[in-house]
Scaffold this motif. Structure first.
Motif, mmCIF file in Angstrom:
data_model
loop_
_atom_site.group_PDB
_atom_site.id
_atom_site.type_symbol
_atom_site.label_atom_id
_atom_site.label_comp_id
_atom_site.label_asym_id
_atom_site.label_seq_id
_atom_site.Cartn_x
_atom_site.Cartn_y
_atom_site.Cartn_z
ATOM 1 N N ILE A 1 0.854 -1.196 0.000
ATOM 2 C CA ILE A 1 0.000 0.000 0.000
ATOM 3 C C ILE A 1 0.886 1.240 0.000
ATOM 4 C CG2 ILE A 1 -1.794 1.266 1.265
ATOM 5 C CD1 ILE A 1 -2.876 -1.361 2.253
ATOM 6 N N THR A 2 2.134 1.078 0.456
ATOM 7 C CA THR A 2 3.124 2.156 0.371
ATOM 8 C C THR A 2 3.246 2.669 -1.060
ATOM 9 O OG1 THR A 2 4.376 1.165 2.205
ATOM 10 C CG2 THR A 2 5.554 2.738 0.798
ATOM 11 N N LYS A 3 3.104 1.778 -2.052
ATOM 12 C CA LYS A 3 3.252 2.193 -3.454
ATOM 13 C C LYS A 3 2.236 3.271 -3.826
ATOM 14 C CE LYS A 3 5.245 -2.122 -5.249
ATOM 15 N NZ LYS A 3 5.404 -2.857 -3.991
ATOM 16 N N THR A 4 1.039 3.194 -3.271
ATOM 17 C CA THR A 4 0.027 4.215 -3.578
ATOM 18 C C THR A 4 0.476 5.576 -3.072
ATOM 19 O OG1 THR A 4 -1.669 2.489 -3.387
ATOM 20 C CG2 THR A 4 -2.413 4.775 -3.396
ATOM 21 N N ARG B 1 -19.093 -5.403 -8.481
ATOM 22 C CA ARG B 1 -18.665 -4.028 -8.268
ATOM 23 C C ARG B 1 -17.238 -3.842 -8.770
ATOM 24 N NH1 ARG B 1 -22.121 -5.041 -4.099
ATOM 25 N NH2 ARG B 1 -23.557 -3.328 -3.663
ATOM 26 N N VAL B 2 -16.955 -2.642 -9.228
ATOM 27 C CA VAL B 2 -15.593 -2.274 -9.566
ATOM 28 C C VAL B 2 -14.966 -1.650 -8.323
ATOM 29 C CG1 VAL B 2 -14.117 -0.831 -11.004
ATOM 30 C CG2 VAL B 2 -16.120 -1.955 -12.007
ATOM 31 N N LEU B 3 -13.890 -2.254 -7.850
ATOM 32 C CA LEU B 3 -13.232 -1.816 -6.629
ATOM 33 C C LEU B 3 -11.808 -1.392 -6.949
ATOM 34 C CD1 LEU B 3 -14.371 -4.793 -4.367
ATOM 35 C CD2 LEU B 3 -15.456 -2.547 -4.541
ATOM 36 N N VAL B 4 -11.346 -0.318 -6.322
ATOM 37 C CA VAL B 4 -9.962 0.109 -6.474
ATOM 38 C C VAL B 4 -9.308 0.170 -5.103
ATOM 39 C CG1 VAL B 4 -10.363 1.418 -8.594
ATOM 40 C CG2 VAL B 4 -10.586 2.564 -6.390
ATOM 41 N N GLY B 5 -7.995 0.066 -5.091
ATOM 42 C CA GLY B 5 -7.258 0.115 -3.837
ATOM 43 C C GLY B 5 -5.908 -0.546 -4.013
ATOM 44 N N HIS B 6 -5.426 -1.190 -2.958
ATOM 45 C CA HIS B 6 -4.147 -1.893 -3.054
ATOM 46 C C HIS B 6 -4.054 -2.881 -1.908
ATOM 47 C CE1 HIS B 6 -0.108 -2.562 -4.543
ATOM 48 N NE2 HIS B 6 -0.257 -1.574 -5.412
ATOM 49 N N GLY B 7 -3.398 -3.988 -2.186
ATOM 50 C CA GLY B 7 -3.059 -4.931 -1.143
ATOM 51 C C GLY B 7 -1.609 -4.772 -0.742
ATOM 52 N N GLY B 8 -1.247 -5.374 0.381
ATOM 53 C CA GLY B 8 0.132 -5.293 0.829
ATOM 54 C C GLY B 8 0.493 -6.462 1.717
ATOM 55 N N LEU C 1 -2.519 3.503 -11.837
ATOM 56 C CA LEU C 1 -1.289 4.226 -11.493
ATOM 57 C C LEU C 1 -1.138 4.204 -9.977
ATOM 58 C CD1 LEU C 1 -1.544 7.323 -13.886
ATOM 59 C CD2 LEU C 1 -0.408 5.130 -14.287
ATOM 60 N N GLY C 2 -0.469 3.173 -9.481
ATOM 61 C CA GLY C 2 -0.311 3.038 -8.035
ATOM 62 C C GLY C 2 -1.540 2.489 -7.346
ATOM 63 N N LEU C 3 -2.518 2.033 -8.098
ATOM 64 C CA LEU C 3 -3.740 1.449 -7.545
ATOM 65 C C LEU C 3 -4.115 0.209 -8.347
ATOM 66 C CD1 LEU C 3 -5.851 4.683 -6.937
ATOM 67 C CD2 LEU C 3 -5.102 3.089 -5.151
ATOM 68 N N GLU C 4 -4.705 -0.751 -7.668
ATOM 69 C CA GLU C 4 -5.221 -1.954 -8.312
ATOM 70 C C GLU C 4 -6.726 -1.818 -8.507
ATOM 71 O OE1 GLU C 4 -2.391 -5.423 -6.498
ATOM 72 O OE2 GLU C 4 -3.771 -4.435 -5.115
ATOM 73 N N MET C 5 -7.236 -2.398 -9.577
ATOM 74 C CA MET C 5 -8.675 -2.429 -9.825
ATOM 75 C C MET C 5 -9.118 -3.883 -9.909
ATOM 76 S SD MET C 5 -10.879 -0.787 -12.982
ATOM 77 C CE MET C 5 -10.745 0.891 -12.340
ATOM 78 N N ARG C 6 -10.200 -4.200 -9.207
ATOM 79 C CA ARG C 6 -10.761 -5.543 -9.230
ATOM 80 C C ARG C 6 -12.265 -5.465 -9.433
ATOM 81 N NH1 ARG C 6 -6.564 -6.016 -5.450
ATOM 82 N NH2 ARG C 6 -5.310 -7.916 -5.668
ATOM 83 N N ARG C 7 -12.812 -6.470 -10.129
ATOM 84 C CA ARG C 7 -14.262 -6.607 -10.223
ATOM 85 C C ARG C 7 -14.669 -7.762 -9.314
ATOM 86 N NH1 ARG C 7 -18.415 -4.919 -13.250
ATOM 87 N NH2 ARG C 7 -17.040 -3.718 -14.606
#
Length: 461
Positions: free
Chosen positions: A67-70, A289-296, A279-285
């Motif tokens: 999540i630091t990458k975001t 729902r379309v979800l954005v964020g990041h795992g770590g 760009l620094g975020l992941e997108m998942r369906r």
């Protein structure tokens, strides 16, 4: 951040608590904490722990890994918005001699620079950063695994380069720039590169026995921009709200929308899984729902931050184990629980401002060949063009102030829409990237490419 427990219905709160309880028990996590954000505010916090009478609160730090990458991506986008770089710039333009300088900044942000996934051994997450003091130590002798720009290949060293870019253009360490430009303005007082108390300890749980082993905590050194940070559910809840709404002291809502837009060509497996990288975020369906964020993840810790932008609900889940509960999926479940149990109440309909009504003459039905489209004027001043039935190319358009509009999404993103007028000032047709839209199918009173048969429409003889 004050967590309001009264903003959600009792049944919703119980469902959230049940979900994290199952995650902690089945995932065999020493502890798990979570938070939910709705309408830009934290409305729920939950915690489960293996120690009786001890529940970590929203201010207990956990390591958040990638999540630091975001956060690093936000710093790069700030540099772009200030005109200090262009995302299309090759890295060499600003950071010569890195060994990966032909890669562009946007390729590094989106993991399409072709770089290796990890730095050369030993395992960087479990060894001191002092073993890799220079960029050359992070990249190794052969930094690339794929041709530049050809495919998505997740790269931790790529974000090390972005952190070095920030340091070069700001003339200060990455950690100091992050604290000054992002953490302090957003009030993220419990997000840091080193963990002041209270913080959770990281554990490895044996896969075949209910016993644990403490994990080492290493300073990642040069690799810090890829995964160093510690944070709390309260701080990450505030950060999630920022990622949706923006804050002009840090980054505009428009730039954050750009960050949430897919930028990397997905692999076949990613397409099947409904995954894309932005760009620094992941997108998942997930869950429709379309979800954005990041795992770590780092040894001893798992982290997930997930945002349902359309529902205006976000969730954060943190655990202190190397492997265990699927925290990103759990966060998606928390978003789903709130969105389905307490659907977002839409804002009241309001008419548009009088200043936006001159385009009224364009509203209504148009035809591209024989395909029927509807053009609508929206209350926010945008135009919306889409097919009257079925699936097809649709987009909203932003006015440019000169009688033209620019597409904002989909096939027509960046394309120019303009009304072509006759000598008497009436609208002949719409031109959209050379496509002609007429009021009637192949209208012979308009300029249709290729012309219209003079005998007109007919049946079978």
């Amino acid at each position: 951040m004050t967590i309001s427990q009264e903003d959600l219905l009792p049944g919703t709160r119980r469902a959230l608590t049940h979900r994290i309880a199952v995650a902690q028990a089945e995932g065999r996590a020493p502890s798990l904490v979570a938070a939910v954000v709705r309408d830009g505010r934290a409305v729920w916090h939950g915690a489960r722990s293996s120690v009786d009478g001890h529940g970590p609160d929203e201010n207990t730090q956990y390591r958040i890994g990638s999540i630091t990458k975001t956060f690093t991506a936000v710093l790069v986008m700030r540099l772009r918005d200030e005109g200090l770089l262009d995302l299309a710039d090759p890295l060499d333009k600003h950071l010569p001699g890195s060994g990966a300088g032909e890669s562009t900044i946007v390729q590094l942000l989106s993991h399409t620079a072709g770089l290796a996934a990890e730095s050369p051994g030993p395992w960087w997450e479990r060894t001191p950063g002092s073993l890799r003091p220079e960029l050359a130590d992070v990249l190794g002798e052969q930094p690339h695994r794929h041709p530049v720009g050809r495919r998505f290949h997740y790269s931790n060293p790529g974000y090390t380069l972005l952190g070095a870019l920030v340091e070069k253009l700001r003339g200060a360490p990455w950690e100091d720039v992050l604290r000054r430009e992002v953490l302090e303005p957003l009030g993220l007082d419990r997000t840091s590169a080193q963990p002041p108390a209270p913080h959770a300890g990281g554990w490895a749980v044996h896969p075949w026995a209910d016993v644990m082993l403490p994990e080492p905590v290493e300073d990642l050194g040069r690799m810090a921009p890829a995964g160093q940070l510690w944070s709390t559910t309260a701080d990450l809840a505030r950060f999630a709200a920022f990622l949706v709404r923006g804050d002009d002291r840090v980054l505009s809502a428009e730039s954050l929308r750009e960050m949430r837009t897919p930028a990397a060509p997905p692999e076949a497996a990613d397409v099947a899984a409904g995954y894309a990288y932005c760009l620094g975020l992941e997108m998942r369906r997930m869950h429709g729902r379309v979800l954005v964020g990041h795992g770590g993840s780092l040894p001893g810790f798992l982290a997930g931050l997930t945002i349902g932008v359309e529902d205006d609900v976000a969730a954060v889940v943190l655990a202190n184990c190397t492997s265990g509960p699927p925290v990103v999926a759990v966060a998606a479940d928390l978003v789903r629980i709130v969105a389905e149990a307490e659907p977002r109440i839409p804002e009241p309909w309001r008419p548009m401002r009088a200043a936006d009504t001159p385009a009224l003459e364009l509203a209504g039905q148009w035809y591209w060949g024989t395909y029927a489209f509807a053009l609508r004027l929206l209350a926010d001043g945008l135009l919306s063009l889409g097919p009257l039935s079925g699936n097809g190319r649709a987009s909203r358009f932003r006015a440019n102030g000169d009688g033209t509009w620019t597409g904002l999404e989909g096939y027509y993103a960046g394309e120019l829409l303009k009304a072509v007028r006759r000598a008497d000032g009436t609208v002949s047709h719409l031109d959209l990237g050379s496509f002609v839209f007429t009021r009637q199918p192949y209208d012979d009173k308009s300029s249709v490419p290729g012309g219209v048969d003079p005998e007109g429409w007919r049946g079978i003889g």
